[in-house]
Design an enzyme around this catalytic site. Structure first.
Site, PDB file in Angstrom:
ATOM      1  N   TYR A 104      48.028  94.118  18.560  1.00 53.27           N
ATOM      2  CA  TYR A 104      49.242  94.331  17.764  1.00 53.27           C
ATOM      3  C   TYR A 104      49.042  95.416  16.712  1.00 53.27           C
ATOM      4  O   TYR A 104      49.989  96.052  16.273  1.00 53.27           O
ATOM      5  CB  TYR A 104      49.648  93.038  17.038  1.00 53.27           C
ATOM      6  CG  TYR A 104      50.554  92.119  17.817  1.00 53.27           C
ATOM      7  CD1 TYR A 104      50.210  91.707  19.091  1.00 53.27           C
ATOM      8  CD2 TYR A 104      51.740  91.658  17.260  1.00 53.27           C
ATOM      9  CE1 TYR A 104      51.032  90.853  19.803  1.00 53.27           C
ATOM     10  CE2 TYR A 104      52.568  90.800  17.967  1.00 53.27           C
ATOM     11  CZ  TYR A 104      52.211  90.401  19.224  1.00 53.27           C
ATOM     12  OH  TYR A 104      53.033  89.548  19.908  1.00 53.27           O
ATOM     13  N   ASP A 158      50.548  84.559  20.814  1.00 47.15           N
ATOM     14  CA  ASP A 158      52.001  84.778  20.893  1.00 47.15           C
ATOM     15  C   ASP A 158      52.543  84.158  22.177  1.00 47.15           C
ATOM     16  O   ASP A 158      53.525  83.413  22.175  1.00 47.15           O
ATOM     17  CB  ASP A 158      52.274  86.293  20.876  1.00 47.15           C
ATOM     18  CG  ASP A 158      53.759  86.593  21.017  1.00 47.15           C
ATOM     19  OD1 ASP A 158      54.566  85.922  20.340  1.00 47.15           O
ATOM     20  OD2 ASP A 158      54.122  87.492  21.803  1.00 47.15           O
ATOM     21  N   ASP A 184      44.130  82.405  31.121  1.00 44.71           N
ATOM     22  CA  ASP A 184      44.980  82.064  32.276  1.00 44.71           C
ATOM     23  C   ASP A 184      44.880  80.572  32.586  1.00 44.71           C
ATOM     24  O   ASP A 184      45.882  79.898  32.861  1.00 44.71           O
ATOM     25  CB  ASP A 184      44.633  82.930  33.501  1.00 44.71           C
ATOM     26  CG  ASP A 184      43.140  83.033  33.786  1.00 44.71           C
ATOM     27  OD1 ASP A 184      42.319  82.579  32.947  1.00 44.71           O
ATOM     28  OD2 ASP A 184      42.780  83.561  34.853  1.00 44.71           O
ATOM     29  N   ASP A 202      54.697  80.212  22.729  1.00 44.43           N
ATOM     30  CA  ASP A 202      56.027  80.013  23.328  1.00 44.43           C
ATOM     31  C   ASP A 202      55.944  78.953  24.419  1.00 44.43           C
ATOM     32  O   ASP A 202      56.822  78.099  24.543  1.00 44.43           O
ATOM     33  CB  ASP A 202      56.550  81.320  23.952  1.00 44.43           C
ATOM     34  CG  ASP A 202      57.397  82.123  22.980  1.00 44.43           C
ATOM     35  OD1 ASP A 202      57.126  82.059  21.765  1.00 44.43           O
ATOM     36  OD2 ASP A 202      58.329  82.826  23.435  1.00 44.43           O
ATOM     37  N   LYS A 220      39.356  85.803  27.117  1.00 38.53           N
ATOM     38  CA  LYS A 220      39.263  86.341  28.474  1.00 38.53           C
ATOM     39  C   LYS A 220      37.905  87.018  28.572  1.00 38.53           C
ATOM     40  O   LYS A 220      37.784  88.221  28.831  1.00 38.53           O
ATOM     41  CB  LYS A 220      40.436  87.314  28.710  1.00 38.53           C
ATOM     42  CG  LYS A 220      40.596  87.775  30.138  1.00 38.53           C
ATOM     43  CD  LYS A 220      41.152  86.717  31.080  1.00 38.53           C
ATOM     44  CE  LYS A 220      41.150  87.218  32.508  1.00 38.53           C
ATOM     45  NZ  LYS A 220      41.519  86.156  33.495  1.00 38.53           N
TER      46      LYS A 220
END
Ligand code: IPM
Ligand code: MG
Length: 360
Positions: free
Chosen positions: A143, A249, A225, A253, A193
């Site tokens: 970001y 982020d 994942d 959600d 990851k």
């Protein structure tokens, strides 16, 4: 004691949900004998309309003069990605987080008892319970990394977004996660990851190094994942999840949806000093803005987090959560969490019902 609160109402449904949240703050004040004063701060698309920039000068100073910041939502199609960066609402949101040093974003995903039916999960999965504290790194990573856009000779335009993390950044968010876990079920799931990314390998090594200081907390590593999959397969396995900015982020959600609605999840963004910033994790929902349809609960629960984390008033915080649960259990719902047997209410009426429940 008088508490000063900065209000960033923002765009879309932002002003409606902040109105209801302010009503709740005042109701808590009446019941428990606190007073509050409010300072309005323009930020986001509404600021672009007024001043030509989404993050007017002096915004951070105005917030720093307060004990806490409450933010509704910013953004909307009117100020889309084609606008220059200084006019985009998201630029302002990232800037205020960075300028206030709010590196830890706490997103609390709980399945409220009255909402088992609103969860898209199978009933037997949902009934195992969900209580996840998602700890998202908020002012680092992709970001905030260097961006580039340039022409190539044979492949057209090419762009880059750099993801960078330092040990210092990872360590401070990691310690927050371990400290939170110590007060909860004593388990930290670190999401990365590391099978692909160098930043993730540093992330994992740092988490394991600091874990030695928290021998009472169990640490597990989960690839991002796999975590996305586990969140729908069996979210009851998680206690505290700590992860970098973009993974957080996306996963938050997902975590919010498994609890029934994006309209329910509160968040607290915390740095090392004052003030912290509280906001629902959902966006500005321009499609329903101004129609009295929005669910104010995520913002109301963000206020509950404000009482707990900024004002150290746990009893007040619990009272807000209990009032929300009482209203939902009585069958009052906004459209997003409505079940067949429920009664539909709008944003304002939901706010009023929660205020009433608080007085009871
Ligand atoms: C959030 C939002 C923001 C983010 C956007 C609006 C920049 O999605 O708070 O989760 O990605 O952080
Ligand atoms: Mg998001």
């Amino acid at each position: 004691m008088d508490y000063k609160i900065a209000l960033i109402r923002g765009d879309g449904i932002g002003p409606e949900i902040v109105n209801e949240a302010v009503g709740i703050i005042d109701a808590v004040g009446e019941r428990f004998g606190h007073t509050f004063s409010y300072t309005d701060v323009d930020l986001g698309g509404c600021a672009t309309d007024k001043y030509g920039v989404s993050y007017p000068e002096g915004t951070a100073e105005k917030c720093r003069a307060c004990d806490a910041v409450l933010l509704g939502a910013v953004g909307g199609p009117k100020w889309g990605p084609d606008r220059p960066a200084a006019e985009r609402p998201e630029t302002a949101l990232l800037a205020i987080r960075k300028d206030l040093g709010l590196y830890a974003n706490l997103r609390h995903a709980t399945l409220r008892p009255a909402l088992v039916d609103a969860s898209p999960l199978k009933k037997e999965t949902a009934e195992k319970g969900i209580d996840i504290m998602m700890v998202r790194e908020l002012i680092g990573g992709i970001y905030f990394g260097k961006r580039g856009r340039y022409e190539t000779e044979d492949r057209g335009v090419e762009c880059t977004d750099l993801m960078a993390y330092s040990e210092m950044e990872i360590e401070r968010i990691g310690r927050r996660a371990f400290e939170l876990a110590q007060k909860r079920k004593k388990k930290v799931t670190s999401v990365d990851k590391a099978n692909v990314l160098e930043t993730s390998r540093l992330w994992r090594a740092t988490m394991h190094r600091i874990a030695a200081d928290y021998p009472d907390v169990e640490l597990e590593d989960v690839l991002v994942d796999n975590c996305a999959m586990q969140l729908v397969r069996d979210p009851s396995q998680f206690d505290v999840i700590v992860t970098e900015n973009m993974f957080g982020d996306i996963l938050s959600d997902e975590a919010s949806m498994v609890t029934g609605s994006l309209g329910l999840l509160p968040s607290a963004s915390i740095g090392s000093g004052k003030p912290a910033l509280y906001e629902p994790i959902h966006g500005s929902a321009p499609d329903i803005a101004g129609q009295d349809k929005a669910n104010p609960i995520a913002t109301v629960l963000s206020v509950a987090m404000m009482f707990k984390y900024s004002f150290d008033l746990s009893e007040e915080s619990k009272a807000i959560e209990q009032a929300v649960d009482a209203v939902l259990s009585a069958g009052w719902h906004t459209a997003d969490t409505m079940g067949e047997a429920d009664k539909l209410v709008g944003c304002k009426e939901m706010g009023r019902l929660i205020r009433e429940a608080l007085k009871a």
